[in-house]
Enzyme design. Structure first.
Site, PDB file in Angstrom:
ATOM      1  N   ASN A   1       0.877  -1.171   0.000  1.00 54.01           N
ATOM      2  CA  ASN A   1       0.000   0.000   0.000  1.00 54.01           C
ATOM      3  C   ASN A   1       0.918   1.226   0.000  1.00 54.01           C
ATOM      4  O   ASN A   1       1.538   1.545   1.001  1.00 54.01           O
ATOM      5  CB  ASN A   1      -0.912  -0.002   1.228  1.00 54.01           C
TER       6      ASN A   1
ATOM      7  N   ASP B   1      -4.017  -4.825   0.688  1.00 51.21           N
ATOM      8  CA  ASP B   1      -4.461  -4.253   1.951  1.00 51.21           C
ATOM      9  C   ASP B   1      -5.954  -4.540   2.088  1.00 51.21           C
ATOM     10  O   ASP B   1      -6.782  -3.885   1.455  1.00 51.21           O
ATOM     11  CB  ASP B   1      -4.185  -2.740   1.944  1.00 51.21           C
TER      12      ASP B   1
ATOM     13  N   ASN C   1      -7.632  -4.301   4.922  1.00 48.77           N
ATOM     14  CA  ASN C   1      -8.163  -3.484   6.018  1.00 48.77           C
ATOM     15  C   ASN C   1      -8.821  -4.342   7.094  1.00 48.77           C
ATOM     16  O   ASN C   1      -9.824  -3.943   7.700  1.00 48.77           O
ATOM     17  CB  ASN C   1      -9.148  -2.433   5.489  1.00 48.77           C
TER      18      ASN C   1
ATOM     19  N   ASP D   1       2.619   4.799   5.100  1.00 51.39           N
ATOM     20  CA  ASP D   1       2.311   4.338   6.456  1.00 51.39           C
ATOM     21  C   ASP D   1       2.113   2.826   6.496  1.00 51.39           C
ATOM     22  O   ASP D   1       1.691   2.286   7.523  1.00 51.39           O
ATOM     23  CB  ASP D   1       1.068   5.050   6.997  1.00 51.39           C
ATOM     24  N   HIS D   2       2.412   2.139   5.389  1.00 56.32           N
ATOM     25  CA  HIS D   2       2.364   0.673   5.313  1.00 56.32           C
ATOM     26  C   HIS D   2       3.748   0.139   4.985  1.00 56.32           C
ATOM     27  O   HIS D   2       4.601   0.854   4.451  1.00 56.32           O
ATOM     28  CB  HIS D   2       1.395   0.209   4.221  1.00 56.32           C
TER      29      HIS D   2
ATOM     30  N   CYS E   1       1.017  17.860  29.874  1.00 54.86           N
ATOM     31  CA  CYS E   1       0.469  16.529  30.136  1.00 54.86           C
ATOM     32  C   CYS E   1       0.947  16.050  31.502  1.00 54.86           C
ATOM     33  O   CYS E   1       2.041  16.410  31.957  1.00 54.86           O
ATOM     34  CB  CYS E   1       0.887  15.549  29.042  1.00 54.86           C
TER      35      CYS E   1
ATOM     36  N   HIS F   1       4.263  13.359  31.442  1.00 49.45           N
ATOM     37  CA  HIS F   1       5.633  13.764  31.163  1.00 49.45           C
ATOM     38  C   HIS F   1       5.912  15.225  31.518  1.00 49.45           C
ATOM     39  O   HIS F   1       7.053  15.669  31.395  1.00 49.45           O
ATOM     40  CB  HIS F   1       5.959  13.544  29.679  1.00 49.45           C
TER      41      HIS F   1
ATOM     42  N   CYS G   1      -1.402  14.527  24.811  1.00 49.11           N
ATOM     43  CA  CYS G   1       0.049  14.353  24.989  1.00 49.11           C
ATOM     44  C   CYS G   1       0.727  14.352  23.623  1.00 49.11           C
ATOM     45  O   CYS G   1       0.218  13.755  22.666  1.00 49.11           O
ATOM     46  CB  CYS G   1       0.323  13.047  25.729  1.00 49.11           C
TER      47      CYS G   1
END
Length: 604
Positions: A7, A193, A195, A324-325, A547, A550, A573
């Site tokens: 992908n 992909d 999904n 992002d794959h 936050c 941290h 955060c």
């Protein structure tokens, strides 16, 4: 042979990332490469995106006109071959089809090779069948030994009923197609992909309700261990491998802590290619799949560059390049060659639009000639010396009665025929030819035209008029005059100049001074605006909460989902998303950014 599924999250940025389509494809060193989510509309397809030396490609683009669905999804299959004609290579398909319902126009020629029984899908209307194929989510290629499905499965949110129903129909009809081919004894390979993360081991945050998802139940139902006919090749080869994910959230930086899911798959169904009487221990996966794994080197976040989550900071401090794959590959062995065949008609090489775009330089020049009214001359003519360009690109001029008038007769004052023309006709002809000569001069000397933009308009006009003055005239006119404003004393005039001219020059200088004053005022206003924005930004920074996990400034986000809170700001955060057991990961802090006490909510 090697098959890769990936992908790309937009084919155009991946090609730019690798420098060219050829570089991208060659980096996999694979025989068949299947891309999903190309995000290309059909009218945007160009040769540099779908054609590469040594590869044949077969694509499908979204045909949907719905808002948000144009230029969305899209799949393309690249096959590496030595010859596109009379080839016995398995990678070169013997037929290909766009979509999987068999109803798309360019798929009709493939019905004989890839049949689909009408009774299998009679419960669906034609609009429903065309609907699942309208978003460019599947390309089928028949490689004789197996039929390859390149699939990009639809995504459906938990409360989006319309997309949930679409996803249900998509996989119901797709499964019908698989069953039809398996009934005919064909072997099937499904890549892409989908999904769907089928098992809890395939999802980073699998909760108590994970197994109740209907699409996960469907995925498991088609697997061999549950009475189906498909093998999840990766899980077959790596049954206990954890944190083997192929997709990560872009907005939360989850890839830094490998906080993702495995939704990119390779499935196989059918018997092996061996001819044996005892086939009980034989299967396509056990006999022909040598290896199947995730190509982690294509991940955006590299271990050496993400040692600390502090580098994420809501995505402002680092930029993860790539999709992002991550790709998934499978190596096949003992796959014999096939009989000689040529590239199917669905190939990109036969698409007129893509093929024509390889001739863009010629087409652009032709279009430019037409737009400027330039036609091919009947015969070459001689031009006077004042025309600085080749006369071969100018047509012959015709008078109102249709007789041909040579260009040298038009511009030469010694020609009796030109003089005999009426004043208006002569002026019109000269103006037309001069305009054409200026256009041609600009085209041939475009590299020198930059300085013309810095000359005074009056000088440019003088030069333009001079270019059309008869060459036999004894009165010489200079093509450019020095601008008084460019002298050291711009307000003084030469004694030979007339008072009127001197006044005009003085006004011109005053205008330039006024322009300088305006420029200074604009620059001062811009500086003031910049300081004001810096003050506002500082106030906003001071209002951002810390936050609790941290003690770091949060990152502001806006609710984009439709509902009562759509458009509302909130703080979270800034660390990258990761497992709750990791103290370096996102601590889960959340706070609404609301000024009214009635709207203030917070949760941790």
């Amino acid at each position: 042979m090697k098959i890769v599924t990936y992908n790309v999250n937009g084919l155009r940025p991946r090609v730019a990332q690798f420098g060219s389509l050829g570089n991208l494809l060659n980096s996999f060193d694979a025989d068949i490469i299947c891309f999903q989510e190309t995000k290309l509309r059909r009218q945007e397809l160009t040769a540099d995106l779908v054609m590469a030396h040594g590869y044949e490609s077969f694509f499908s683009c979204s045909r949907s006109s719905q808002k948000g669905r144009t230029g969305y999804s899209g799949v393309i299959t690249f096959c590496r071959v030595k010859s596109a004609f009379s080839s016995g290579e398995v990678a070169l398909p013997i037929s290909a089809e766009e979509g999987f319902t068999g109803l798309l126009g360019n798929s009709k020629a493939c019905k004989v090779e890839l049949p689909f029984q009408a009774e299998d899908i009679e419960e669906f209307s034609q609009d429903e069948l065309l609907g699942v194929d309208s978003e460019g989510r599947c390309v089928i290629t028949d490689h004789h030994h197996f039929v390859l499905f390149n699939v990009y499965g639809p995504r459906a949110g938990g409360d989006d009923e319309e997309r949930i129903q679409f996803k249900q129909k998509f996989y119901q009809i797709l499964q019908k197609r698989w069953e039809s081919l398996l009934h005919l004894g064909r072997r099937i390979v499904v890549v892409g992909d989908l999904n769907i993360a089928p098992f809890a081991i395939d999802r980073c945050d699998a909760g108590p309700e994970f197994d109740n998802n209907e699409f996960r139940r469907w995925f498991r139902s088609i697997l061999l261990e549950n009475g189906g006919q498909f093998s999840d090749v990766f899980r077959t080869k790596h049954p206990d491998k954890r944190e083997a994910y192929t997709c990560w959230s872009q907005s939360t930086g989850a890839e830094i802590f490998n906080f993702g899911s495995r939704i990119d798959h390779i499935l196989c169904a059918g018997s092996c290619l061996h001819e044996s009487d005892d086939m009980q221990c034989h299967s396509f996966v056990s006999c022909h799949v040598q290896e199947c794994d995730i190509l982690t080197q294509y991940k955006r976040a590299k271990p050496e560059s993400t040692l600390s989550a502090h580098r994420w900071k809501g995505g402002r401090s680092i930029k993860l390049e790539g999709s992002d794959h991550a790709p998934v590959f499978m190596n096949l062995v003992d796959v014999p060659d096939v009989s000689l065949h040529s590239t199917p008609s669905l190939s990109s090489r036969y698409v007129p639009m893509v093929h024509g775009l390889q001739q863009t330089i010629v087409s652009v020049l032709m279009k430019r000639q037409v737009s400027e009214g330039i036609e091919e001359p009947v015969e070459k003519t001689s031009l006077p010396a004042m025309f600085p360009c080749d006369n071969s690109n100018y047509p012959q001029s015709q008078d109102s009665e249709g007789s041909t008038l040579e260009l040298n007769d038009i511009c030469g004052s010694s020609s009796q025929e030109a003089v005999s023309k009426s004043g208006s006709e002569y002026a019109k002809s000269v103006t037309t030819q001069c305009n054409m000569s200026k256009k041609k001069a600009r085209n041939q000397s475009s590299q020198l035209s930059l300085m013309s933009f810095f000359k005074k308009r009056s000088n440019i006009e003088n030069g333009a008029n001079d270019s059309c003055i008869d060459n036999s005239d004894n009165n010489k006119v200079e093509t450019s005059q020095p601008d008084p404003c460019e002298l050291e004393t711009p307000t003084e005039c030469d004694n030979n100049d007339s008072p009127k001219q001197c006044g005009l020059d003085t006004d011109s200088c005053d205008q330039d001074l006024a322009k300088l004053t305006d420029s200074s005022l604009k620059k001062e206003k811009s500086n003031m605006a910049s300081l004001e924005w810096q003050r506002i930004h500082q106030l906003m920074q001071n209002s951002i909460p810390l936050c609790k996990g941290h003690k770091e400034p949060c990152v502001a986000r806006v609710v984009k989902k439709q509902g009562p809170n759509c458009g509302r700001r909130f703080y979270v955060c800034s660390r990258a998303e990761g497992p709750s057991s990791n103290p370096e990961a996102n601590c889960g802090y959340f706070k609404w950014a609301a000024s009214k006490s009635t709207n203030k909510k917070s949760s941790h």
